[in-house]
Design a protein around this motif. Sequence first.
Motif, short mmCIF file in Angstrom:
data_model
loop_
_atom_site.label_atom_id
_atom_site.label_comp_id
_atom_site.label_asym_id
_atom_site.label_seq_id
_atom_site.Cartn_x
_atom_site.Cartn_y
_atom_site.Cartn_z
N UNK A 134 4.10 147.70 107.94
CA UNK A 134 3.27 148.91 107.97
C UNK A 134 2.44 149.02 106.70
N UNK A 135 1.19 149.42 106.84
CA UNK A 135 0.28 149.58 105.70
C UNK A 135 0.11 151.04 105.32
N UNK A 136 -0.01 151.27 104.02
CA UNK A 136 -0.34 152.60 103.49
C UNK A 136 -1.13 152.36 102.21
N UNK A 137 -2.40 152.69 102.23
CA UNK A 137 -3.29 152.44 101.08
C UNK A 137 -3.31 150.96 100.69
N UNK A 138 -3.40 150.08 101.67
CA UNK A 138 -3.44 148.62 101.48
C UNK A 138 -2.16 148.07 100.86
N UNK A 139 -1.07 148.81 100.89
CA UNK A 139 0.22 148.34 100.39
C UNK A 139 1.25 148.40 101.50
N UNK A 140 2.25 147.56 101.38
CA UNK A 140 3.34 147.50 102.34
C UNK A 140 4.65 147.84 101.62
N UNK A 141 5.66 148.31 102.36
CA UNK A 141 6.94 148.54 101.71
C UNK A 141 7.58 147.22 101.30
N UNK A 142 8.06 147.15 100.07
CA UNK A 142 8.71 145.94 99.57
C UNK A 142 10.08 146.34 99.00
N UNK A 143 11.10 145.64 99.45
CA UNK A 143 12.46 145.89 98.98
C UNK A 143 13.03 144.58 98.47
N UNK A 144 13.63 144.63 97.29
CA UNK A 144 14.28 143.45 96.71
C UNK A 144 15.75 143.77 96.50
N UNK A 145 16.62 142.96 97.12
CA UNK A 145 18.06 143.19 97.06
C UNK A 145 18.71 142.06 96.26
N UNK A 146 19.54 142.45 95.31
CA UNK A 146 20.28 141.50 94.48
C UNK A 146 21.75 141.59 94.86
N UNK A 147 22.33 140.44 95.19
CA UNK A 147 23.74 140.37 95.57
C UNK A 147 24.47 139.53 94.54
N UNK A 148 25.41 140.16 93.84
CA UNK A 148 26.28 139.43 92.93
C UNK A 148 27.57 139.18 93.70
N UNK A 149 27.71 137.97 94.23
CA UNK A 149 28.82 137.67 95.12
C UNK A 149 30.15 137.66 94.37
N UNK A 150 30.13 137.33 93.11
CA UNK A 150 31.36 137.23 92.34
C UNK A 150 32.06 138.59 92.23
N UNK A 151 31.31 139.64 91.96
CA UNK A 151 31.95 140.96 91.85
C UNK A 151 31.66 141.86 93.06
N UNK A 152 30.94 141.34 94.04
CA UNK A 152 30.70 142.06 95.29
C UNK A 152 29.70 143.20 95.21
N UNK A 153 28.87 143.21 94.16
CA UNK A 153 27.90 144.30 94.03
C UNK A 153 26.58 143.98 94.72
N UNK A 154 25.98 145.01 95.28
CA UNK A 154 24.70 144.90 95.96
C UNK A 154 23.80 145.99 95.39
N UNK A 155 22.60 145.61 94.94
CA UNK A 155 21.65 146.61 94.44
C UNK A 155 20.27 146.31 95.01
N UNK A 156 19.53 147.37 95.27
CA UNK A 156 18.20 147.23 95.85
C UNK A 156 17.18 148.01 95.05
#
Length: 149
Positions: free
Chosen positions: A117-139
């Motif tokens: 989806x576009x809004x002002x020529x931009x799209x939603x961008x999500x970056x998710x980091x998964x640290x598998x060793x300690x099980x943490x997920x951040x976005x």
Amino acid sequence: MGMQQILMVVLGVIIVGVAVTVGIVMFGANAYNSNRSAISAELQTYASLLLQYWKMPPMMGGAGMSSTNVTTGAVAGSIGFISRDGNGQYYHGSDNGEFRIKSVTGSVVVIGGLGKELKNDLRPYVETTVNMENGSISSVVTDAADFPE
């Protein structure tokens, strides 16, 4: 009396036009926000699959909780990403947008998702980091014209 009726008709047309315009703008904003939420949800699913891959024994195709078994190709295979052109970049597309494995460093995997989806020529961008060793997920949720490098 005729002048008042013409004025009322003109006023009515203006009010209906403004209402339609506001409705279209609100619908577009809702579609954009829904796309952002869908991208985030899909990335959370991939993060969950990565944690499953981390805990699965190597003889079953997992990492066996060892960062030496975590490679970009193995991570891509565990979550269903493919390499389009053999350049080491792994992708996946869905109705919501496109997803890419940004980096794999030890037991930390970063995946980005760019919505449609576009809004002002931009799209939603999500970056998710998964640290598998300690099980943490951040976005991190932002807007972008294309995948940031």
